[in-house]
Structure formats: C-alpha cells, structure tokens
Design a protein around this motif. Structure first.
Motif, short mmCIF file in Angstrom:
data_model
loop_
_atom_site.label_atom_id
_atom_site.label_comp_id
_atom_site.label_asym_id
_atom_site.label_seq_id
_atom_site.Cartn_x
_atom_site.Cartn_y
_atom_site.Cartn_z
N TYR A 19 0.84 -1.21 0.00
CA TYR A 19 0.00 0.00 0.00
C TYR A 19 0.87 1.25 0.00
O TYR A 19 0.62 2.20 -0.74
CB TYR A 19 -0.92 0.02 1.23
N LEU A 20 1.89 1.27 0.84
CA LEU A 20 2.76 2.45 0.92
C LEU A 20 3.51 2.67 -0.39
O LEU A 20 3.62 3.80 -0.88
CB LEU A 20 3.75 2.32 2.07
N ASP A 24 -0.79 4.55 -1.56
CA ASP A 24 -2.16 4.43 -1.08
C ASP A 24 -2.19 4.51 0.45
O ASP A 24 -2.28 3.49 1.14
CB ASP A 24 -2.77 3.11 -1.58
N GLU A 25 -2.14 5.71 0.97
CA GLU A 25 -2.12 5.92 2.43
C GLU A 25 -3.42 5.44 3.08
O GLU A 25 -3.39 4.88 4.17
CB GLU A 25 -1.88 7.39 2.76
N GLU A 26 -4.54 5.66 2.42
CA GLU A 26 -5.82 5.21 2.98
C GLU A 26 -5.89 3.68 3.01
O GLU A 26 -6.42 3.10 3.96
CB GLU A 26 -7.00 5.79 2.20
N ALA A 28 -3.29 1.70 3.32
CA ALA A 28 -2.40 1.30 4.41
C ALA A 28 -3.11 1.48 5.75
O ALA A 28 -3.01 0.62 6.64
CB ALA A 28 -1.10 2.11 4.37
N LEU A 29 -3.85 2.57 5.89
CA LEU A 29 -4.59 2.82 7.12
C LEU A 29 -5.67 1.76 7.32
O LEU A 29 -5.84 1.23 8.41
CB LEU A 29 -5.21 4.22 7.12
N TRP A 51 2.17 0.92 12.80
CA TRP A 51 1.62 1.24 11.47
C TRP A 51 0.34 2.05 11.59
O TRP A 51 0.13 3.00 10.85
CB TRP A 51 1.35 -0.03 10.69
N ASN A 54 1.19 5.63 12.73
CA ASN A 54 1.84 6.38 11.65
C ASN A 54 0.91 6.61 10.46
O ASN A 54 0.99 7.65 9.81
CB ASN A 54 3.14 5.68 11.23
N SER A 55 0.03 5.66 10.18
CA SER A 55 -0.94 5.85 9.10
C SER A 55 -1.93 6.96 9.47
O SER A 55 -2.31 7.77 8.61
CB SER A 55 -1.70 4.55 8.81
N ARG A 58 -0.01 10.12 8.85
CA ARG A 58 0.15 10.45 7.43
C ARG A 58 -1.15 10.86 6.75
O ARG A 58 -1.12 11.56 5.74
CB ARG A 58 0.79 9.28 6.68
N THR A 59 -2.29 10.41 7.29
CA THR A 59 -3.58 10.78 6.71
C THR A 59 -4.23 11.94 7.48
O THR A 59 -5.40 12.23 7.28
CB THR A 59 -4.53 9.57 6.67
#
Length: 182
Positions: A19-20, A24-26, A28-29, A51, A54-55, A58-59
C-alpha cells in the motif's frame, strides 16, 4: 495470521508495504485498522499499532492518532513504545507539524505512565523539539542544565542539534551561542 502468527511474521509487512509503495495511504490505514482488531501476538501487535499510529499521522487524523497513543501506552513495555512515539513526535516537528508533537506529549501526559522515566524523558525531549519549532530558544537555553542532567545523550544531542539548527536557520546567532554555552 490469527492462529499461527509465527508463520505470518516473515511476510507480515508485505501488504502494508505494498500500500505504501503504491502511495495508497488510505489503503495502508485500512489494513492497519484491520490488523488492530486481530489477535496476532505481542510482537506483531506492536508493529501493527506502529503502522496504525503512523498511518493516522500520514492521513492527518491527528485526534484519533492521539487517542490511539493514549490507549496503547498502557499495553506495551514502556521503552519500546516510548521510543516509537518519540520518533513520531520528532518526525512531526521536522515536517512542521508542531501541533502533532504537542498532541503526542499531551497523550503521554494523560496516561498513567507519564511519570515513568522513559515517558518523562520523551516528554522532555519532545519539549525541546517543540520549543525549537516555535522559536523558544531562550526557554531551551535557560533549561539547559536541567536538560543535561535529565536526558541521556541519545535523546539530548539530537534535540539540541535540532534547536541549534533551527536557531541558526533563523539567523539567531545569539541564541545558538546561548544554547551552546549553557
């Protein structure tokens, strides 16, 4: 993953990493949120919660990130989790998100572990980063003797370097001298 986490461990980061790598941050979240609901063993749990935190960072889901930090502080061995949240706070200041670093400090402060030495040092260390990000170099210089006695070199030196670097970048040579000479 649930029944035999030791088998999943070697490739545990593959999906999150994919994902990263795809930006695709969403995604990964979402994956981190799924992992947060699974019984995956303590070793993988710390990674999954890292994770997730940090996700959320990042979002830009900062309030939820602070809530998760507050919740998770009580679960983990203090040195491991303290190091993880300190890195997040340092990263936030480095990226200009001083408010996020303040939220990390506040989350620790609201926890039952705020007085444990590792978390007290994280709060102090991040305080230096926050003050340097806000240009409060006089505050840092005046607290230098206390900071030197309180923080180990592994936390003090990077924080002071950050303060010196930001003061120099702003042309505050007198503050660089004050902090370096304190």
């Amino acid at each position: 993953l649930r029944t035999m986490p030791e088998i999943a461990e070697p490739g545990f980061d593959t999906i999150y990493g994919a994902y990263l790598n795809a930006g695709d941050e969403e995604g990964a979240l979402t994956w981190a949120r799924i992992l947060a609901t699974q019984d995956i063993g303590e070793g993988l749990r710390l990674t999954a919660d890292d994770w997730l935190i940090n996700s959320l960072y990042r979002t830009a889901k900062y309030e939820e990130m602070a809530e998760v930090i507050t919740e998770k502080i009580g679960i983990y061995e203090t040195p491991k989790f303290a190091s993880m949240v300190e890195m997040l706070g340092r990263r936030a200041v480095g990226e200009g998100n001083i408010t996020v670093a303040e939220q990390v400090v506040d989350a620790i402060g609201m926890s039952g572990k705020k007085d444990q030495p590792d978390f007290a040092r994280v709060m102090t260390s991040l305080g230096i980063y926050i003050d340097s990000g806000k240009g409060n170099w006089t505050e840092i210089a005046s607290r230098m003797p206390e900071l030197v006695s309180m923080l180990p070199d592994t936390q003090l030196l990077p924080a002071i370097r950050q303060a010196l670097r930001t003061a120099a970048k702003e042309g505050k040579v007198d503050m660089v001298d004050a902090m370096a000479g304190a």
